[in-house]
Scaffold this motif. Structure first.
Motif: not given
Length: 215
Positions: A107-112, A142-148
């Motif tokens: 989750l911390a690396c999601s912006p990359l 991206s939103g779905i992946a973040t919540f998952w």
């Protein structure tokens, strides 16, 4: 306030604040004869009902544990006595051996990861920030992946026993990962390392997105 520890299935759990331990007793998450310990009790574990805990029910003598508990060796005053087997405080792992920080780091690396997707879209000759299907799809996924990822991390924390009261975590993703990581710290005393990684990743994303944006 002093940290408290409690016994569960022959294992040492904690540390918890006195308020959290009281709440678990009031809500019947722990029986009144649960063995507890804090620094003021010295080298002896006592049933919750025989301690100054406000939420402890009527004072009764607890039944003996199913197996003999060896007398603990002398320990420093600030350390909790053992219940017969060594319990390692960190790192806490899931039954499968997966560290509970795994999903938090993703989750911390999601912006990359999002930046990598934007680069792929841009390399195909499509504006990743324009009013097109590719850009809209990238935002949705991206939103779905973040919540998952947040859900998996919260599940790992619960399974590792770091959130015994099952306090909410995932809804705080609506405050961006910053709010989620702060709530994660409050609930499970987890380190803020993922938050700092996310902030650095977010800065890299902004710089990369600026370079990809059409002039």
């Amino acid at each position: 306030m002093a940290d408290w520890y409690y016994e569960e299935n022959g294992s040492q759990r904690g540390p918890l604040s006195e308020g959290d331990l009281n709440a678990m007793l009031v809500n019947h998450l722990l029986p009144p004869n649960t063995l507890v310990w804090t620094e003021s009790l010295g080298s002896s574990w006592k049933p919750a009902s025989q301690t100054p805990l406000e939420a402890a029910p009527q004072r009764v003598t607890p039944p003996p544990l199913p197996r003999a508990v060896a007398a603990p060796p002398p320990l420093p005053a600030a350390a909790a006595p053992s219940l017969g087997r060594q319990v390692t405080a960190a790192p806490i792992t899931l039954p499968g051996g997966v560290p509970t920080e795994k999903w938090a780091m993703w989750l911390a690396c999601s912006p990359l990861i999002i930046l990598a997707v934007d680069i792929i879209i841009a390399s195909a000759g499509v504006d990743p920030f324009g009013p097109n299907a590719q850009a809209r799809g990238a935002v949705i996924w991206s939103g779905i992946a973040t919540f998952w990822l947040g859900y998996k991390d919260a599940q790992a924390i619960n399974n590792a026993g770091r959130n015994p009261q099952r306090r909410t975590l995932v809804p705080f993703l609506s405050l961006f990962p910053i709010g989620y990581f702060i709530r994660r710290r409050i609930v499970s005393a987890a380190p803020l390392t993922p938050l700092w990684i996310w902030l650095v990743s977010a800065v890299v994303y902004v710089m990369g997105a600026s370079a990809l944006a059409p002039q």
